[in-house]
Write an enzyme that holds these catalytic residues in place. Structure first.
Site, PDB file in Angstrom:
ATOM      1  N   LYS A  76       0.372  -0.740   0.322  1.00  9.75           N
ATOM      2  CA  LYS A  76       0.104   0.006   0.265  1.00  9.75           C
ATOM      3  C   LYS A  76       0.501   1.545   0.211  1.00  9.75           C
ATOM      4  O   LYS A  76       1.717   1.587   0.655  1.00  9.75           O
ATOM      5  CB  LYS A  76      -0.841  -0.098   1.150  1.00  9.75           C
ATOM      6  N   SER A 145      -9.322   2.782   2.950  1.00 16.35           N
ATOM      7  CA  SER A 145      -8.609   3.544   1.955  1.00 16.35           C
ATOM      8  C   SER A 145      -7.321   2.197   1.536  1.00 16.35           C
ATOM      9  O   SER A 145      -6.054   2.562  -0.447  1.00 16.35           O
ATOM     10  CB  SER A 145      -8.143   4.227   2.767  1.00 16.35           C
ATOM     11  N   SER A 169     -10.334   0.043   6.744  1.00 12.28           N
ATOM     12  CA  SER A 169      -9.309   0.254   5.401  1.00 12.28           C
ATOM     13  C   SER A 169      -9.061  -1.365   5.137  1.00 12.28           C
ATOM     14  O   SER A 169      -8.959  -0.868   3.627  1.00 12.28           O
ATOM     15  CB  SER A 169      -8.564   1.560   5.567  1.00 12.28           C
TER      16      SER A 169
END
Length: 429
Positions: A76, A145, A169
């Site tokens: 990420k 996210s 997330s």
């Protein structure tokens, strides 16, 4: 015939040890899948397949010292990487090149893992969406996210990926995309070199397609000597939450089916109230803590680059600046009170069951969906896992969320293995 790119981390490791295929074949299979799908799914923000191929020269061809030796994974884009641009999903940091890896990335590399690329994140891991689309239906959000990590694993472009969670997330995008998402207990893994949003709630997460992969990763990262077999829970607590009415009918039906299957297998199920006490509002407390801490952790961006912040993030920062220390302390007190009451709950229940999200991934890419079913759990700091559990009316994935007590991550994963094998609706296979 199963393609190599469809295999889980556990299956890849087993196949490599048996010499069913080579590391070059693994990387090339994943590379072809990325070339076929990335233009549509848009899971990566930084991608260089030739760089990935070059890294294989540094991996001993016959060595399987760890289960991830030579295996590509996604990172990420809030995790620093010394050889990949890390922009945190922000216009402020376009082209930013960290001087070192985040600690968890360094650990995975030291164990032989190969970074396939950086996956898309929302801005500063908050709500402003990135470019990623849901691989199950490109017109629907993949969640946020950690949207790029979830989509890349769901679309078979990588066997596992790193994510993080402050609200929902990991759990929400995993549920929306139809993969397994694991949010670790707060403090279970180091977050050095990972962008901070909330210093008391940020947690490491993983996206995988096999629960055994979580056990392999934890063994490598934590130096564990053994892996637990599936554990049948004695009692499971259903936490409907005060938001049960917002849950769509298909998701309610899935949870009711799991409860029925648990009962048929001899597992007692009872109802548990966690965030509905008359003097506690855990969702409000979570919002208070996140806004207060974010406005301090990201104060440089607010003070020096506010014109480059999205409307959503700017409003979060402004909200956090208005929260007093006394209000923040009260929110933490509500968290501590709820955890104290949960201590008694854990004497009677081994596992808690609750929704992962309000339903299927919403249509459209301007929002990442509602984190309402994960906020309270993230505030409380314990581990959470979402398992794919069928599909809804639009044929998009649904998930169930399993919650364990703080720092009981291995026990939760072992119980999730049993639930996955014995209690999920038959529609999942």
């Amino acid at each position: 015939m199963t393609e190599i790119f469809e295999l889980s981390l556990t299956q890849l490791d087993r196949g490599l040890r048996k010499h069913d295929f080579s590391l070059v074949e693994v990387v090339e299979s994943l590379a072809r899948r990325i070339e076929d799908r990335e233009a549509e799914t848009r899971a990566f923000t930084s991608l260089d397949l030739d760089r990935v191929r070059a890294q294989l020269d540094q991996v001993p061809s016959q060595s399987r010292e760890t289960a991830i030796c030579g295996i590509p994974f996604g990172v990420k884009d809030i995790f620093n990487t010394s050889d990949w641009v890390t922009s945190y999903g922000s216009k402020i940091y376009e082209g930013h090149q960290p001087v070192s890896d985040a600690a968890i990335v360094s650990q995975l590399r030291a164990a032989g893992g190969v970074v396939m690329g950086k996956t898309v994140t929302t801005e500063f891991a908050y709500f402003s969406p990135g470019k990623t689309r849901n691989p199950k239906d490109l017109e629907h959000t993949p969640g946020g996210s950690s949207q790029g990590s979830a989509a890349a694993v769901a679309d078979w472009m990588i066997p596992f990926a790193l994510g993080s969670q402050t609200a929902a997330s990991v759990i929400r995008p995993a549920a929306f995309c139809g993969v397994i998402g694991y949010k670790a207990s707060v403090g279970q893994f180091p977050l050095n070199g990972v962008l901070t949003l909330s210093y008391s709630m940020d947690s490491l997460g993983f996206f995988v397609r096999d629960l055994k992969d979580l056990q392999l990763l934890r063994r490598i990262l934590l130096n564990q000597k053994s892996i637990s077999a599936p554990v049948k829970p004695r009692r499971v607590g259903l936490v409907a939450t005060p938001q049960w009415s917002t849950l769509d009918k298909a998701s309610q039906s899935v949870i009711e089916g799991v409860i029925k299957n648990l009962g048929a297998a001899g597992v007692e199920v009872g109802e548990v109230e966690v965030d509905g006490y008359t003097d506690i509002d855990l969702i409000k407390a979570h919002k208070t803590v996140m806004a207060y801490e974010a406005s301090r952790a990201r104060v440089v961006e607010l003070e020096c680059h506010s014109e480059k912040l999205s409307k959503q993030f700017f409003e979060l920062m402004q909200q956090g600046c208005r929260i007093t220390f006394e209000q923040y302390q009260e929110a933490l007190a509500q968290r501590d009170s709820a955890n104290q009451r949960l201590t008694e709950t854990w004497l009677n229940y081994d596992l808690l069951l609750t929704p992962s999200a309000p339903g299927e991934a919403p249509k459209g890419l301007s929002s990442t969906g509602d984190p309402i079913f994960s906020r309270a759990w993230n505030l409380l700091g314990g581990p959470a896992i979402t398992l794919p559990a069928g599909v809804g009316q639009k044929n998009l994935p649904l998930g169930i969320q399993l919650i364990g007590r703080v720092a009981s991550d291995d026990y939760l994963i072992a119980q999730a293995l049993w639930v996955d094998q014995n209690a999920l609706p038959s529609t999942t296979g």
